[in-house]
Design a protein around this motif. Structure first.
Motif, PDB file in Angstrom:
ATOM      1  N   LYS A   7       0.674  -1.147   0.021  1.00 44.39           N
ATOM      2  CA  LYS A   7       0.018  -0.160   0.005  1.00 44.39           C
ATOM      3  C   LYS A   7       0.797   1.310   0.065  1.00 44.39           C
ATOM      4  CE  LYS A   7      -2.031   3.664   2.360  1.00 44.39           C
ATOM      5  NZ  LYS A   7      -1.694   4.424   3.469  1.00 44.39           N
ATOM      6  N   THR A 174       5.045   4.268   3.803  1.00 48.09           N
ATOM      7  CA  THR A 174       4.343   5.526   4.008  1.00 48.09           C
ATOM      8  C   THR A 174       5.880   6.441   4.142  1.00 48.09           C
ATOM      9  OG1 THR A 174       3.501   6.807   5.687  1.00 48.09           O
ATOM     10  CG2 THR A 174       4.544   5.012   6.631  1.00 48.09           C
ATOM     11  N   ASP A 175       5.575   7.663   4.588  1.00 51.81           N
ATOM     12  CA  ASP A 175       6.747   8.813   4.631  1.00 51.81           C
ATOM     13  C   ASP A 175       7.614   8.792   5.632  1.00 51.81           C
ATOM     14  OD1 ASP A 175       4.870   9.431   6.348  1.00 51.81           O
ATOM     15  OD2 ASP A 175       4.255  11.494   5.149  1.00 51.81           O
ATOM     16  N   TYR A 180       6.825   4.719  15.369  1.00 54.64           N
ATOM     17  CA  TYR A 180       7.784   5.174  16.246  1.00 54.64           C
ATOM     18  C   TYR A 180       7.288   5.199  17.747  1.00 54.64           C
ATOM     19  CZ  TYR A 180      11.295   6.411  12.652  1.00 54.64           C
ATOM     20  OH  TYR A 180      11.872   6.322  11.436  1.00 54.64           O
ATOM     21  N   ASP A 183       5.061  10.775  17.560  1.00 58.43           N
ATOM     22  CA  ASP A 183       5.087  11.118  16.095  1.00 58.43           C
ATOM     23  C   ASP A 183       6.516  11.483  15.953  1.00 58.43           C
ATOM     24  OD1 ASP A 183       4.860  12.243  13.625  1.00 58.43           O
ATOM     25  OD2 ASP A 183       2.733  13.143  14.209  1.00 58.43           O
ATOM     26  N   ARG A 185       7.737  13.840  13.781  1.00 61.43           N
ATOM     27  CA  ARG A 185       7.505  15.183  13.417  1.00 61.43           C
ATOM     28  C   ARG A 185       7.501  16.130  14.714  1.00 61.43           C
ATOM     29  NH1 ARG A 185       7.465  14.508   8.277  1.00 61.43           N
ATOM     30  NH2 ARG A 185       6.124  12.447   7.589  1.00 61.43           N
TER      31      ARG A 185
HETATM   32  P1  ADP Z   1      -0.063   8.089   4.406  1.00 60.85           P
HETATM   33  O1  ADP Z   1      -0.503   9.087   3.740  1.00 60.85           O
HETATM   34  O2  ADP Z   1       1.249   7.256   3.926  1.00 60.85           O
HETATM   35  O3  ADP Z   1      -1.175   6.994   4.653  1.00 60.85           O
HETATM   36  P2  ADP Z   1      -0.207   9.149   7.112  1.00 60.85           P
HETATM   37  O4  ADP Z   1       0.113  10.534   6.991  1.00 60.85           O
HETATM   38  O5  ADP Z   1      -1.436   8.497   7.214  1.00 60.85           O
HETATM   39  O6  ADP Z   1       0.601   8.723   5.830  1.00 60.85           O
HETATM   40  O7  ADP Z   1       0.741   8.652   8.376  1.00 60.85           O
HETATM   41  C1  ADP Z   1       2.202   8.489   8.574  1.00 60.85           C
HETATM   42  C2  ADP Z   1       2.488   9.883   9.359  1.00 60.85           C
HETATM   43  O8  ADP Z   1       1.812   9.358  10.650  1.00 60.85           O
HETATM   44  C3  ADP Z   1       3.796  10.154   9.709  1.00 60.85           C
HETATM   45  O9  ADP Z   1       4.314  11.292   8.550  1.00 60.85           O
HETATM   46  C4  ADP Z   1       3.680  10.729  10.787  1.00 60.85           C
HETATM   47  O10 ADP Z   1       3.904  12.163  10.997  1.00 60.85           O
HETATM   48  C5  ADP Z   1       2.601  10.438  11.438  1.00 60.85           C
HETATM   49  N1  ADP Z   1       2.634   9.672  12.750  1.00 60.85           N
HETATM   50  C6  ADP Z   1       2.108   9.900  14.169  1.00 60.85           C
HETATM   51  N2  ADP Z   1       2.287   9.105  15.015  1.00 60.85           N
HETATM   52  C7  ADP Z   1       3.327   8.443  14.551  1.00 60.85           C
HETATM   53  C8  ADP Z   1       4.081   7.314  15.113  1.00 60.85           C
HETATM   54  N3  ADP Z   1       4.001   6.961  16.559  1.00 60.85           N
HETATM   55  N4  ADP Z   1       5.125   6.674  14.479  1.00 60.85           N
HETATM   56  C9  ADP Z   1       5.269   7.014  13.196  1.00 60.85           C
HETATM   57  N5  ADP Z   1       4.215   7.933  12.449  1.00 60.85           N
HETATM   58  C10 ADP Z   1       3.482   8.697  13.075  1.00 60.85           C
END
Ligand code: ADP
Ligand code: ASP
Ligand code: MG
Length: 405
Positions: A7, A174-175, A180, A183, A185
């Motif tokens: 995905k 994903t990005d 983690y 988050d 970020r």
């Molecule tokens: P996609 O468009 O690939 O579905 P999302 O934006 O829905 O991506 O999900 C990825 C984002 O989730 C990351 O960029 C990150 O900022 C956020 N995120 C929030 N909590 C976490 C976490 N515990 N571990 C990783 N990413 C996280």
């Protein structure tokens, strides 16, 4: 020959170069002798932009049939482009809308539930040696209408396809490089986990860790799908979301999540009598308000305050219901407070380690962050605080429990 579901989220297919990079990875996976089903999200912020467009042409809160017709167009663009790019590399690929892929749902526009997958067209494509590229986040209802499955639900499309076809792995690209400890970020020192239990991932997804959509994790648990969350930018191995392994000791805390998508509502001076809470929350449920945390105060002089949280998206509907119910039950009134946020600590090991809640509350208190509501499960503690304190609270808790790299 293995069957692999991959995905790709919005950022992963956000522009032509990203689409070419993703196509290259898909082609390599297919050339290595695997059958590949791909689920794709709309490019970049397409879905948000489409929602904005809808709100520009109508004053009514958007939703329902036409909204779904609009939003599904986003994924339709990306499946065509990804298929073209894969074909360009000499690997045959065919795109499918959710309807063509046989994803059959109930009739709830905007949040439809999958009731069946009729996988014969995808199966035929795979048997013919093609990659199947499926539009995430959409399906066709039992009333033959085009529907969406809820925000972020391309993850669900992937997991459901992996379950239906008995895929050997379900890779969510994903990005970020995986799941983690917070988050990344917001907390630069957050650490990538090699594995996390489904139970912990469910709690994380339910409390704002949006890296996987909640319903995709529920579906994975119900159907035994193993998810691998990883990056489409570095292709490094990511995080495996798996059943708990009884032979392994659990980390006490596996992550801190935060969520600012809910509002807090307080109903003041509710008569303290049997049946009142039932009336309030039945009315809210009937109006499709998704109530989350609930706290009732100690009763004084036959009255008590009840507070609860719910998605900000449900506030308008809640306020209509609440005006009527407050009069009916004889409460003094109610107040809606949108400036709140929730921080949560999640960890399977907290079941057997006392003192986690105490450390959490002390950490917040030391920085003068007031806790307005508390709720717990066996592996989670959540606190509602002022919204402007949320990011600081996440960093403080991440430090206090030494979760960093
Ligand atoms: P996609 O468009 O690939 O579905 P999302 O934006 O829905 O991506 O999900 C990825 C984002 O989730 C990351 O960029 C990150 O900022 C956020 N995120 C929030 N909590 C976490 C976490 N515990 N571990 C990783 N990413 C996280
Ligand atoms: N494009 C949809 C959304 O933004 C689905 C997804 O990205 O998973 O919610
Ligand atoms: Mg997502």
């Amino acid at each position: 020959m293995a069957l692999i579901v991959q995905k790709y989220g919005g950022t992963s297919v956000g522009d032509p170069d990203r689409i070419k990079a993703v196509a290259d990875h898909i082609a390599r996976t297919a050339r290595a002798g695997n059958q590949v089903i791909v689920a794709v999200s709309a490019m970049g912020k397409t879905t948000d932009n489409l929602i904005r467009l809808a709100n520009d042409v109508t004053t009514k809160p958007a939703g329902g049939r036409e909204m779904d017709m609009l939003l599904t167009a986003g994924e339709r663009i990306s499946i065509a482009l990804v298929s073209m790019a894969v074909n360009d590399l000499g690997v045959p690929a065919v795109s499918f809308t959710g309807s063509q892929a046989g994803i059959v749902t109930d009739t709830e526009h905007g949040n439809a539930k999958i009731v069946e997958i009729r996988g014969d067209r995808i199966r035929a494509a795979l048997d013919a040696g093609s990659v199947a590229v499926v539009a995430g986040f959409q399906g066709v209802s039992t009333a033959k209408e085009i529907v969406t499955l809820g925000r972020g639900a391309s993850d669900l499309t992937a997991v459901a396809l992996a379950a239906h076809f008995g895929a050997d792995s379900c890779e969510i690209y994903t990005d970020v490089e995986g799941v983690y400890t917070a988050d990344p970020r917001i907390v630069p020192t957050a650490r990538k986990q090699q594995r996390i239990t489904l139970e912990e991932m469910l709690e994380m997804a339910a409390t704002g860790g949006r890296v996987l959509a909640l319903r995709s994790v529920e579906y994975a648990r119900n159907h035994g799908v193993k998810i691998h969350v990883r990056s489409s930018f570095t292709w490094a191995p990511g995080t495996w979301v798996t059943e708990e392994n009884p032979d392994m000791e659990q980390a006490i805390i596996s992550g801190v999540t935060h969520d600012i998508s809910e509002a807090k509502v307080t109903i003041e001076q509710v008569p303290d009598q049997p049946g009142v809470a039932g009336k309030v929350f039945r009315s809210l449920a009937d109006a499709n308000c998704n109530v989350d945390m609930i706290v009732q105060n100690v009763s004084t002089q036959g009255h008590t305050d009840i507070s609860f949280t719910l998605p900000k998206l449900d506030v308008a509907r809640m306020e209509v219901v609440m005006a009527a119910i407050v009069a009916e039950i004889g409460a003094k009134g109610f107040q809606t407070d949108p400036d709140v946020g929730r921080v949560s600590l999640i960890g399977a090991g907290m079941k057997t380690h006392p003192g986690v809640a105490a450390t959490m509350f002390e950490t917040l208190a030391n920085e003068n962050i007031n806790i307005e509501m508390i709720s717990t499960s066996t592996i989670r503690i959540s606190c509602v605080v002022r919204q402007h304190d949320v990011e600081n609270a996440v960093r403080l808790l991440h430090d206090a429990f030494a979760l960093g790299a």
